[in-house]
Design a protein around this motif. Sequence first.
Motif, PDB file in Angstrom:
ATOM      1  N   TRP A   1       0.811  -1.218   0.000  1.00 54.30           N
ATOM      2  CA  TRP A   1       0.000   0.000   0.000  1.00 54.30           C
ATOM      3  C   TRP A   1       0.846   1.271   0.000  1.00 54.30           C
ATOM      4  O   TRP A   1       0.394   2.324  -0.420  1.00 54.30           O
ATOM      5  CB  TRP A   1      -0.959   0.019   1.194  1.00 54.30           C
ATOM      6  N   SER A   2       2.091   1.184   0.491  1.00 55.22           N
ATOM      7  CA  SER A   2       2.913   2.389   0.607  1.00 55.22           C
ATOM      8  C   SER A   2       3.728   2.662  -0.652  1.00 55.22           C
ATOM      9  O   SER A   2       4.033   3.813  -0.954  1.00 55.22           O
ATOM     10  CB  SER A   2       3.835   2.290   1.823  1.00 55.22           C
ATOM     11  N   ALA A   3       4.088   1.621  -1.368  1.00 52.12           N
ATOM     12  CA  ALA A   3       4.942   1.788  -2.548  1.00 52.12           C
ATOM     13  C   ALA A   3       4.323   2.694  -3.615  1.00 52.12           C
ATOM     14  O   ALA A   3       5.008   3.596  -4.114  1.00 52.12           O
ATOM     15  CB  ALA A   3       5.296   0.424  -3.128  1.00 52.12           C
ATOM     16  N   PRO A   4       3.046   2.518  -3.988  1.00 52.81           N
ATOM     17  CA  PRO A   4       2.477   3.397  -5.028  1.00 52.81           C
ATOM     18  C   PRO A   4       2.455   4.875  -4.627  1.00 52.81           C
ATOM     19  O   PRO A   4       2.467   5.753  -5.475  1.00 52.81           O
ATOM     20  CB  PRO A   4       1.046   2.873  -5.206  1.00 52.81           C
ATOM     21  N   ARG A   5       2.436   5.141  -3.326  1.00 47.77           N
ATOM     22  CA  ARG A   5       2.410   6.523  -2.834  1.00 47.77           C
ATOM     23  C   ARG A   5       3.802   7.011  -2.431  1.00 47.77           C
ATOM     24  O   ARG A   5       3.951   8.095  -1.881  1.00 47.77           O
ATOM     25  CB  ARG A   5       1.440   6.618  -1.663  1.00 47.77           C
ATOM     26  N   ASN A   6       4.810   6.164  -2.653  1.00 51.32           N
ATOM     27  CA  ASN A   6       6.200   6.487  -2.321  1.00 51.32           C
ATOM     28  C   ASN A   6       6.370   6.857  -0.847  1.00 51.32           C
ATOM     29  O   ASN A   6       7.055   7.814  -0.502  1.00 51.32           O
ATOM     30  CB  ASN A   6       6.743   7.597  -3.227  1.00 51.32           C
ATOM     31  N   ILE A   7       5.745   6.066   0.010  1.00 52.15           N
ATOM     32  CA  ILE A   7       5.830   6.276   1.455  1.00 52.15           C
ATOM     33  C   ILE A   7       6.694   5.165   2.051  1.00 52.15           C
ATOM     34  O   ILE A   7       6.437   3.986   1.843  1.00 52.15           O
ATOM     35  CB  ILE A   7       4.434   6.232   2.105  1.00 52.15           C
ATOM     36  N   GLN A   8       7.700   5.552   2.800  1.00 46.92           N
ATOM     37  CA  GLN A   8       8.521   4.581   3.532  1.00 46.92           C
ATOM     38  C   GLN A   8       7.981   4.493   4.948  1.00 46.92           C
ATOM     39  O   GLN A   8       7.952   5.490   5.665  1.00 46.92           O
ATOM     40  CB  GLN A   8       9.988   5.005   3.535  1.00 46.92           C
ATOM     41  N   THR A   9       7.542   3.300   5.360  1.00 51.00           N
ATOM     42  CA  THR A   9       6.958   3.173   6.692  1.00 51.00           C
ATOM     43  C   THR A   9       8.059   3.154   7.750  1.00 51.00           C
ATOM     44  O   THR A   9       9.223   2.906   7.460  1.00 51.00           O
ATOM     45  CB  THR A   9       6.062   1.927   6.804  1.00 51.00           C
ATOM     46  N   ARG A  10       7.667   3.372   8.986  1.00 56.30           N
ATOM     47  CA  ARG A  10       8.630   3.608  10.062  1.00 56.30           C
ATOM     48  C   ARG A  10       8.953   2.398  10.922  1.00 56.30           C
ATOM     49  O   ARG A  10       9.727   2.507  11.864  1.00 56.30           O
ATOM     50  CB  ARG A  10       8.119   4.723  10.953  1.00 56.30           C
ATOM     51  N   GLY A  11       8.351   1.277  10.670  1.00 61.11           N
ATOM     52  CA  GLY A  11       8.622   0.117  11.517  1.00 61.11           C
ATOM     53  C   GLY A  11       7.877   0.196  12.823  1.00 61.11           C
ATOM     54  O   GLY A  11       8.460   0.404  13.879  1.00 61.11           O
ATOM     55  N   ALA A  12       6.567   0.070  12.760  1.00 59.02           N
ATOM     56  CA  ALA A  12       5.719   0.155  13.948  1.00 59.02           C
ATOM     57  C   ALA A  12       5.092  -1.205  14.238  1.00 59.02           C
ATOM     58  O   ALA A  12       4.689  -1.917  13.323  1.00 59.02           O
ATOM     59  CB  ALA A  12       4.630   1.199  13.741  1.00 59.02           C
ATOM     60  N   PHE A  13       5.031  -1.540  15.511  1.00 61.15           N
ATOM     61  CA  PHE A  13       4.529  -2.845  15.938  1.00 61.15           C
ATOM     62  C   PHE A  13       3.484  -2.667  17.046  1.00 61.15           C
ATOM     63  O   PHE A  13       3.729  -1.944  18.007  1.00 61.15           O
ATOM     64  CB  PHE A  13       5.674  -3.703  16.487  1.00 61.15           C
ATOM     65  N   ASP A  14       2.380  -3.352  16.919  1.00 56.49           N
ATOM     66  CA  ASP A  14       1.327  -3.337  17.947  1.00 56.49           C
ATOM     67  C   ASP A  14       1.797  -4.177  19.138  1.00 56.49           C
ATOM     68  O   ASP A  14       2.013  -5.380  18.999  1.00 56.49           O
ATOM     69  CB  ASP A  14       0.034  -3.895  17.363  1.00 56.49           C
ATOM     70  N   ILE A  15       1.960  -3.534  20.281  1.00 52.94           N
ATOM     71  CA  ILE A  15       2.382  -4.256  21.495  1.00 52.94           C
ATOM     72  C   ILE A  15       1.386  -4.040  22.636  1.00 52.94           C
ATOM     73  O   ILE A  15       1.711  -4.267  23.800  1.00 52.94           O
ATOM     74  CB  ILE A  15       3.801  -3.841  21.941  1.00 52.94           C
ATOM     75  N   ALA A  16       0.201  -3.620  22.295  1.00 52.69           N
ATOM     76  CA  ALA A  16      -0.792  -3.300  23.323  1.00 52.69           C
ATOM     77  C   ALA A  16      -1.148  -4.525  24.154  1.00 52.69           C
ATOM     78  O   ALA A  16      -1.271  -5.636  23.627  1.00 52.69           O
ATOM     79  CB  ALA A  16      -2.057  -2.748  22.665  1.00 52.69           C
ATOM     80  N   ALA A  17      -1.290  -4.295  25.444  1.00 55.00           N
ATOM     81  CA  ALA A  17      -1.800  -5.350  26.320  1.00 55.00           C
ATOM     82  C   ALA A  17      -3.269  -5.577  25.956  1.00 55.00           C
ATOM     83  O   ALA A  17      -3.957  -4.668  25.506  1.00 55.00           O
ATOM     84  CB  ALA A  17      -1.668  -4.918  27.775  1.00 55.00           C
TER      85      ALA A  17
END
Length: 156
Positions: free
Chosen positions: A71-87
């Motif tokens: 989803w990010s490649a067509p918009r030339n967006i580099q994602t930041r490496g986020a992970f869901d760690i919610a209890a």
Amino acid sequence: MNEIALRLASKIFDQPLIGNQYRSAFIEAMIEPYLAPDGWSYVGDGWSEWDFERTDGSRLEVKQSAAKQTWSAPRNIQTRGAFDIAARTGYFYEGGSKYAPIPGRCAQIYVFGWNPIYGPETFHRNPDQWEFYVVAAALLPEGQLLCLRSKDFQFQ
């Protein structure tokens, strides 16, 4: 495997970028051979809240993210490496057939897989492009999201 399953597997996995909804399963399959010799079994199908369980009852959850995504490649967006760690307020177990209303994180160990490659060479199926970080749940910060670039937490 029948023709339909092969066609579907090819559509999902036989491309440079694997979609979010399938990449988790691919990464879990990628690391499974390294965990199995130490007594870990894959239990991540269905509604399971963790991905691997060891013979001593320890639980391991795999989280993954990639700099370049479908989803990010067509918009030339580099994602930041986020992970869901919610209890969580509880968890499903035994394939999702039972629920335990026990709050907290359901695994004792977390493996974070990160593919930092952003460019035409990005290839999610290449194990050499992935970085893996193993963290005890007790060492994770409070909160719902862990970002690789966060000042609150640095992978060592």
